[in-house]
Write a protein that holds these residues in place. Structure first.
Motif, short mmCIF file in Angstrom:
data_model
loop_
_atom_site.label_atom_id
_atom_site.label_comp_id
_atom_site.label_asym_id
_atom_site.label_seq_id
_atom_site.Cartn_x
_atom_site.Cartn_y
_atom_site.Cartn_z
N GLN A 82 58.42 51.46 -9.31
CA GLN A 82 57.43 50.88 -10.28
C GLN A 82 57.35 51.47 -11.51
N ARG A 83 57.17 52.97 -11.52
CA ARG A 83 57.28 53.73 -12.60
C ARG A 83 58.56 53.73 -13.49
N ILE A 84 59.69 53.61 -12.57
CA ILE A 84 60.80 53.57 -13.31
C ILE A 84 61.09 52.45 -13.87
N GLN A 85 60.95 51.37 -13.40
CA GLN A 85 60.93 50.06 -13.95
C GLN A 85 59.82 49.99 -15.34
N THR A 86 58.89 50.45 -15.29
CA THR A 86 57.78 50.34 -16.41
C THR A 86 58.38 51.30 -17.54
N ILE A 87 58.95 52.22 -17.31
CA ILE A 87 59.47 53.14 -18.23
C ILE A 87 60.69 52.67 -18.91
N LEU B 79 47.96 60.52 -30.53
CA LEU B 79 49.57 60.35 -30.02
C LEU B 79 49.90 59.04 -29.24
N SER B 80 50.69 58.14 -29.80
CA SER B 80 51.29 56.92 -28.93
C SER B 80 51.74 57.64 -27.71
N TYR B 81 51.26 56.68 -26.45
CA TYR B 81 51.97 57.20 -25.34
C TYR B 81 51.43 56.04 -24.05
N GLN B 82 52.12 56.02 -23.16
CA GLN B 82 52.03 54.76 -22.19
C GLN B 82 51.54 55.57 -20.82
N LEU B 83 50.42 55.17 -20.29
CA LEU B 83 50.15 55.65 -18.83
C LEU B 83 50.80 54.86 -17.80
N ILE B 84 51.53 55.77 -16.90
CA ILE B 84 52.30 55.35 -15.94
C ILE B 84 51.75 55.53 -14.71
N SER B 85 51.68 54.47 -13.67
CA SER B 85 51.22 54.57 -12.47
C SER B 85 51.67 53.88 -11.38
N GLY B 86 51.18 53.99 -10.16
CA GLY B 86 52.14 53.24 -9.03
C GLY B 86 53.26 53.99 -8.44
#
Length: 348
Positions: free
Chosen positions: A331-336, A320-327
């Motif tokens: 930072q998490r909001i902006q990354t998503i 499954l394609s996913y993105q790991l979110i950290s910080g």
């Protein structure tokens, strides 16, 4: 059908799909000139006025017989003394017709025919005939959607594949939002983040039903509860998606329910395992990279880390394609937001 001098096509075009393009091509076949008028009161994050203008330029920029006009409140404000505001999408037909008539007057474009794939066309053509004191005919195209069974709403919600129903020039800059799902071990800020994203994006947030069921059961879940939780979670997602403008935020997926079934009972119902395969347009896994906050229902740090490792292994195994979110949270909001193709300017 007799040849016309000028044809009119009106719609949101959010996004501009192959059904729209077939309608415009039909109008071109029967007219010397065609005006494509696009407007909507809705703030589509994935179909902004700038994007729609770019799509029309990419598809029809070299066709001298086509003129496109994308209107929004900002564009109308630049028209001196224009008598009307942009109408709400739900405004009565008379309001929409008068708005279009005033736009046509301002543009100096008087059509002989209205081309549409919807039933509103006949009444719209009659209104323009009366207002202009000259004949305007309705030219219907594929009203039964037999040639192009497609809906822009279904594309926006991720229920129809954009790659199939959008031309490459449009698909290159179109981002389907659809179902945006968050996964994460206990105390990774999943619920807080999902609510913030829903507020930022103006989308429904589908809460985690498992917690509600756990509270109803006073913390004593039965094996059969897990399958019910997954099925109810999906039902809530589908209900929210049916009312959504562009997509929904999901505060979990059935994959989480599968984890707890295995953690609590050592196995899972095969039907639950199948539901855990449910696809999402965007999938994010939150890292347990800040201290665990104990609320009286969570287990310890070792369990949290084990749960995170399980997610990593399952996502890899299922490909499954996913993105790991950290910080930190911001930072998490902006990354998503960046990952789903939304600029901060578009949500202000």
């Amino acid at each position: 059908m007799r040849q016309l001098k000028r044809g009119l096509v009106v719609g949101k075009f959010a996004p501009l799909h192959l059904g729209h393009e077939a309608l415009i091509e039909f109008a071109l076949q029967h007219c010397e000139q065609v005006l494509v008028l696009s407007y909507t009161s809705q703030n589509f994050l994935s179909c902004t006025p700038a994007q729609r203008r770019a799509w029309f330029a990419a598809r029809y920029g070299t066709e001298v017989r086509i003129r496109s006009c994308v209107l929004d409140a900002s564009e109308l404000s630049s028209w001196p003394d224009f008598p009307l505001d942009l109408p709400d999408d739900g405004a009565p037909a008379e309001v929409q017709r008068e708005f279009c008539w005033q736009v046509l007057r301002r543009l100096g474009f008087m059509p002989d025919g209205v081309f549409s794939s919807e039933d509103y066309g006949a009444g719209f053509a009659a209104y323009l005939s009366h207002a202009a004191a000259q004949p305007v005919v309705h030219c219907p195209f594929d009203l039964e959607r037999q040639q192009h069974s497609v809906s822009a709403t279904q594309i926006r919600r991720g229920l129809l594949p954009a790659a199939v129903w959008l031309s490459p020039a449009v698909a290159a800059s179109y981002q389907v939002l659809g179902k945006i799902a968050l996964l994460g071990a206990e105390s990774t800020g999943k619920t807080t983040l999902s609510r913030i994203l829903a507020e930022h994006l103006g989308m429904p947030c589908v809460a985690e039903y498992g917690r509600q069921r756990w509270e109803e059961r006073q913390g004593q879940l039965a094996f059969s509860d897990l399958l019910q939780i997954a099925r109810t979670q999906i039902a809530h997602e589908e209900a929210a998606l049916a009312q959504a403008r562009e997509g929904i935020i999901c505060d979990t997926t059935p994959l989480t329910t599968l984890f707890y079934s295995q953690a609590l009972f050592g196995h899972a119902d095969p039907a639950l395992s199948a539901l855990a395969e449910r696809p999402y347009q965007h999938l994010f896994l939150l890292s347990p990279d800040f201290p665990l906050v104990q609320d009286g229902t969570r287990q310890d740090e070792a369990f949290r880390q084990a749960q995170h490792r399980w997610y990593l292994a399952e996502l890899a195994q299922r490909q499954l394609s996913y993105q790991l979110i950290s910080g930190p949270l911001e930072q998490r909001i902006q990354t998503i937001l960046q990952a789903v193709g939304i600029s901060p300017e578009s949500i202000k």
